[in-house]
Design a protein around this motif. Sequence first.
Motif, short mmCIF file in Angstrom:
data_model
loop_
_atom_site.label_atom_id
_atom_site.label_comp_id
_atom_site.label_asym_id
_atom_site.label_seq_id
_atom_site.Cartn_x
_atom_site.Cartn_y
_atom_site.Cartn_z
N VAL A 124 38.12 -37.10 -3.99
CA VAL A 124 36.86 -36.80 -3.29
C VAL A 124 35.73 -36.65 -4.31
O VAL A 124 34.65 -37.23 -4.15
N LYS A 125 36.01 -35.92 -5.39
CA LYS A 125 34.99 -35.68 -6.42
C LYS A 125 34.48 -37.00 -7.01
O LYS A 125 33.32 -37.14 -7.35
N LEU A 126 35.41 -37.98 -7.12
CA LEU A 126 35.05 -39.27 -7.73
C LEU A 126 34.66 -40.32 -6.69
O LEU A 126 34.58 -41.51 -7.01
N ASN A 127 34.43 -39.86 -5.46
CA ASN A 127 34.08 -40.80 -4.37
C ASN A 127 35.13 -41.87 -4.14
O ASN A 127 34.81 -43.02 -3.83
N LYS A 128 36.40 -41.50 -4.35
CA LYS A 128 37.48 -42.43 -4.06
C LYS A 128 38.10 -42.07 -2.71
O LYS A 128 38.01 -40.92 -2.26
N GLU A 129 38.78 -43.04 -2.11
CA GLU A 129 39.46 -42.79 -0.85
C GLU A 129 40.61 -41.80 -1.08
O GLU A 129 41.31 -41.90 -2.10
N THR A 130 40.81 -40.87 -0.14
CA THR A 130 41.94 -39.96 -0.30
C THR A 130 43.24 -40.68 0.09
O THR A 130 43.22 -41.70 0.78
N PHE A 131 44.35 -40.12 -0.36
CA PHE A 131 45.67 -40.69 -0.11
C PHE A 131 46.32 -39.90 1.02
O PHE A 131 46.28 -38.66 1.01
N ASP A 132 46.94 -40.58 1.97
CA ASP A 132 47.62 -39.90 3.08
C ASP A 132 48.92 -39.27 2.55
O ASP A 132 49.90 -39.96 2.26
N CYS A 133 48.90 -37.94 2.44
CA CYS A 133 50.01 -37.25 1.76
C CYS A 133 51.33 -37.32 2.52
O CYS A 133 52.38 -36.95 1.96
N ASN A 134 51.31 -37.82 3.76
CA ASN A 134 52.59 -38.05 4.44
C ASN A 134 53.42 -39.11 3.72
O ASN A 134 54.62 -39.22 3.93
#
Lengths: 184, 184
Positions: free
Chosen positions: A162-172
Motif C-alpha cells: 500500500v505504501k508503495l502504491n502496489k496492488e495488495t496480495f490476497d492473503c487467502n
Amino acid sequence: MANSQPQEGVSGRKIIYDEDGKPCRSCNTLLDFQFATGKISGKRAASATGAASSNSAGSLGPTATEKIPGSKTHAKGDPPDVEVLGRSSWNLLHTISANYPTKPSDRQKSEMKQFLQLFSHIYPCSWCASDFERYLRDHAPKLGSRDEFGRWMCDAHNEVNVKLNKETFDCNFWQKRWKDGWDE
Amino acid sequence: MANSQPQEGVSGRKIIYDEDGKPCRSCNTLLDFQFATGKISGKRAASATGAASSNSAGSLGPTATEKIPGSKTHAKGDPPDVEVLGRSSWNLLHTISANYPTKPSDRQKSEMKQFLQLFSHIYPCSWCASDFERYLRDHAPKLGSRDEFGRWMCDAHNEVNVKLNKETFDCNFWQKRWKDGWDE
C-alpha cells in the motif's frame, strides 16, 4: 554538470543519504542512486526507468557479465539496491513463515519473535527498518501456528505494498504462493 | 509411472524430505522437487537441467505469467526452491554486513551475534541451517568492525561455495561487490 545532493530521485521518491553524506545504496533504487552520485543525468535516468523497472520485476540483480579479476564465474554484480534487497528479504521472510511449525513450542515462538525484532533493527534500508519496527509494535506477530504467522507476514507485506502504491496480495493464497505451489 | 520417494534427484543430490514425508521445497532444487513429487519424469528433468540452471543464475524466481485469481499484477510464482532461497538470503546477509557500523557499540555487536544464531535456527532449508550453525560454532562471527564482519561473511559464503563445488569469491573484493560497486 554538477549534481550535488539532490533531494528527489528520478522515481519521484526522496533520496536517502547515509550518515557520511553519501547516498545509501540499500535505501534507494539503483537509478536514483546513480542519479544522486552524478553517474547519470536526470534525462538519461528518466528514459531508462521503464526498462529498468520491467527488468527488476523478476531478476535478483546483477546483469553485469564482466568478471571480477581472477574469476571465471563471479560477475561484477552491483550491490543490491532497495528493490533487489526488498524482494530478497520477502522471499526469505515468507519462506520462513511457510516453514514455521504448525504447532510451535514456546521456545520456537519466542525465538521467532526475537528474530523479527532483531531483523527490524539491522535491516540495511533504514527507513524500511523503522517502518517494520513500527509495524511490529502496532501489530504483534501472530505466532500461534504456521497459518497464523503466514497470514501475519502476508499482511505485513501488504502494508508495504500500500505504501508503495502496489496492488495488495490476497492473503487467502499465501500458502500456495510461499509453500505448496499452484498445481496441487 | 510411480515415483515413490526417490533417494536421489536429477541434480545427483540427495532428496530432502520434510517430517511429514513430503519433499521439502526449500531444501531441494525446483527440478529435484518436481521429480520427487512425480510431476516430471527423470528424463524430462534431465533435459531441462541446462536451461533451468542458466535461468536460475540471475533470476529471483517466478517466471510464471498467469496471475492469481482477482489480481492484475501478482503472478502465480513458485515458492522459492533451495537456490532462489540461497541467493536471496546471501543478498540480505552480505548487505547487512555492508551496512554494519565501522565502529559498532557493544549492543550492536551483541544484537548481530544473536541475529546470526537465531538465523541458523530458523533458516527454512534444514541442512543449510545445520551447516551454518556448525560454521558459527567453529568460526565465531568477527564483529569488531564492518570490514571484519564483511570478510567473515564472505568466508562463510565461500565455505558453502566449496561444499557445492562452486568457485570461491576473492574476499578482497567483498566491499566492491556488496557495498561500493565497481566504478568508484
